[in-house]
Design an enzyme around this catalytic site. Structure first.
Site, PDB file in Angstrom:
ATOM      1  N   LYS A  10      -2.706  -4.223  -1.831  1.00 28.69           N
ATOM      2  CA  LYS A  10      -2.990  -3.581  -0.545  1.00 28.69           C
ATOM      3  C   LYS A  10      -1.764  -2.885   0.039  1.00 28.69           C
ATOM      4  CE  LYS A  10      -6.781  -6.740   0.617  1.00 28.69           C
ATOM      5  NZ  LYS A  10      -7.420  -7.540   1.689  1.00 28.69           N
ATOM      6  N   TYR A  50     -16.280  -2.400   1.242  1.00 30.17           N
ATOM      7  CA  TYR A  50     -16.431  -3.492   2.216  1.00 30.17           C
ATOM      8  C   TYR A  50     -17.787  -3.409   2.917  1.00 30.17           C
ATOM      9  CZ  TYR A  50     -11.518  -4.955   1.687  1.00 30.17           C
ATOM     10  OH  TYR A  50     -10.309  -5.434   1.212  1.00 30.17           O
ATOM     11  N   ASN A 113      -3.285  -9.419   3.573  1.00 36.23           N
ATOM     12  CA  ASN A 113      -3.258 -10.567   2.659  1.00 36.23           C
ATOM     13  C   ASN A 113      -3.032 -10.169   1.187  1.00 36.23           C
ATOM     14  OD1 ASN A 113      -5.749  -9.511   2.216  1.00 36.23           O
ATOM     15  ND2 ASN A 113      -6.921 -11.311   2.807  1.00 36.23           N
ATOM     16  N   HIS A 116      -6.690  -7.656  -3.066  1.00 37.43           N
ATOM     17  CA  HIS A 116      -8.137  -7.838  -3.174  1.00 37.43           C
ATOM     18  C   HIS A 116      -8.417  -8.220  -4.618  1.00 37.43           C
ATOM     19  CE1 HIS A 116     -12.445  -7.153  -3.210  1.00 37.43           C
ATOM     20  NE2 HIS A 116     -12.233  -6.556  -4.378  1.00 37.43           N
ATOM     21  N   GLU A 127     -16.978  -2.821  -8.879  1.00 37.62           N
ATOM     22  CA  GLU A 127     -15.690  -2.412  -8.317  1.00 37.62           C
ATOM     23  C   GLU A 127     -14.841  -1.662  -9.344  1.00 37.62           C
ATOM     24  OE1 GLU A 127     -14.106  -6.012  -6.573  1.00 37.62           O
ATOM     25  OE2 GLU A 127     -15.568  -5.928  -4.927  1.00 37.62           O
TER      26      GLU A 127
HETATM   27  P1  TYD Z   1     -13.736 -11.125   2.279  1.00 38.83           P
HETATM   28  O1  TYD Z   1     -14.501 -10.349   1.248  1.00 38.83           O
HETATM   29  O2  TYD Z   1     -14.474 -12.076   3.167  1.00 38.83           O
HETATM   30  O3  TYD Z   1     -12.529 -11.976   1.644  1.00 38.83           O
HETATM   31  P2  TYD Z   1     -11.672 -11.854   0.282  1.00 38.83           P
HETATM   32  O4  TYD Z   1     -10.751 -10.676   0.387  1.00 38.83           O
HETATM   33  O5  TYD Z   1     -10.919 -13.155   0.229  1.00 38.83           O
HETATM   34  O6  TYD Z   1     -12.672 -11.707  -0.840  1.00 38.83           O
HETATM   35  O7  TYD Z   1     -13.006 -10.101   3.254  1.00 38.83           O
HETATM   36  C1  TYD Z   1     -12.445  -8.904   2.763  1.00 38.83           C
HETATM   37  C2  TYD Z   1     -11.217  -8.573   3.555  1.00 38.83           C
HETATM   38  O8  TYD Z   1     -11.576  -8.375   4.930  1.00 38.83           O
HETATM   39  C3  TYD Z   1     -10.152  -9.662   3.578  1.00 38.83           C
HETATM   40  O9  TYD Z   1      -9.341  -9.671   2.420  1.00 38.83           O
HETATM   41  C4  TYD Z   1      -9.406  -9.313   4.809  1.00 38.83           C
HETATM   42  C5  TYD Z   1     -10.467  -8.756   5.747  1.00 38.83           C
HETATM   43  N1  TYD Z   1     -10.902  -9.755   6.743  1.00 38.83           N
HETATM   44  C6  TYD Z   1     -10.384  -9.685   8.035  1.00 38.83           C
HETATM   45  O10 TYD Z   1      -9.589  -8.777   8.340  1.00 38.83           O
HETATM   46  N2  TYD Z   1     -10.768 -10.618   8.960  1.00 38.83           N
HETATM   47  C7  TYD Z   1     -11.641 -11.625   8.663  1.00 38.83           C
HETATM   48  O11 TYD Z   1     -11.970 -12.459   9.552  1.00 38.83           O
HETATM   49  C8  TYD Z   1     -12.166 -11.702   7.318  1.00 38.83           C
HETATM   50  C9  TYD Z   1     -13.122 -12.805   6.931  1.00 38.83           C
HETATM   51  C10 TYD Z   1     -11.780 -10.746   6.396  1.00 38.83           C
END
Ligand code: TYD
Length: 154
Positions: A10, A50, A113, A116, A127
């Site tokens: 990211k 998303y 974070n 992905h 994807e």
């Molecule tokens: P998600 O698909 O729920 O998680 P992951 O990436 O662990 O598969 O969510 C996608 C992205 O959306 C996540 O990496 C960061 C963002 N996100 C937020 O910004 N706030 C939130 O409360 C959640 C659940 C996700």
């Protein structure tokens, strides 16, 4: 089963100078890099990627954060690669992610974070098709396989 999965590094990872370090963790684990490129995401691809989050209050800032810089897209390959990469990635929120996982070791955020990673065989397929053209994913043949796996694992 030999699987391919999609990873995105990211914008926060690019900005923090962690691209090489995160790629290195996947390489050291023994995942093979079958495809890799930089690309700039836009509204259209993020609405698709998303789609499960479109109605969420944080969707707008999530999208903005994913467009701040180019991302690095990777196709990683290995036996059970989809679940192995998800385990390495850790829980969504870096504050809760286990130490030793990428998010647990490199971030404090629920959104910034680091990576992905595809969460199922169906999403990995969709994807990879979304981010790579077929010719951008390479057939690595038996490259390094005898060192990575026992004969009965592949
Ligand atoms: P998600 O698909 O729920 O998680 P992951 O990436 O662990 O598969 O969510 C996608 C992205 O959306 C996540 O990496 C960061 C963002 N996100 C937020 O910004 N706030 C939130 O409360 C959640 C659940 C996700």
């Amino acid at each position: 089963m030999l699987e391919k999965t999609l990873v995105l590094l990211k914008p926060c990872t690019f900005e923090r100078g962690l691209i090489g370090e995160i790629i290195n963790r996947f390489e050291k684990k023994g995942l093979r890099i079958a495809g890799m490129k930089m690309l700039q995401l836009d509204d259209e691809i993020l609405a698709e990627h998303y789609a499960h989050l479109v109605g969420k209050p944080f969707f707008g800032i999530l999208k903005e954060s994913m467009m701040r810089t180019p991302v690095v897209a990777m196709c990683l390959e290995g036996v059970d690669a989809i679940s192995v990469v998800r385990t390495m990635t850790g829980s969504t929120n870096g504050r809760n992610a286990d130490p030793g996982t990428i998010r647990g070791d490199y971030c404090m955020s629920n959104q910034q974070n680091i990576v992905h990673a595809s969460d199922s065989p169906e999403s990995a397929q969709a994807e990879l098709n979304r981010f790579f053209r077929p010719e951008e994913i390479f057939d690595l043949g038996s490259l390094n396989m005898p060192r990575l796996y026992a004969l009965d694992e592949v």
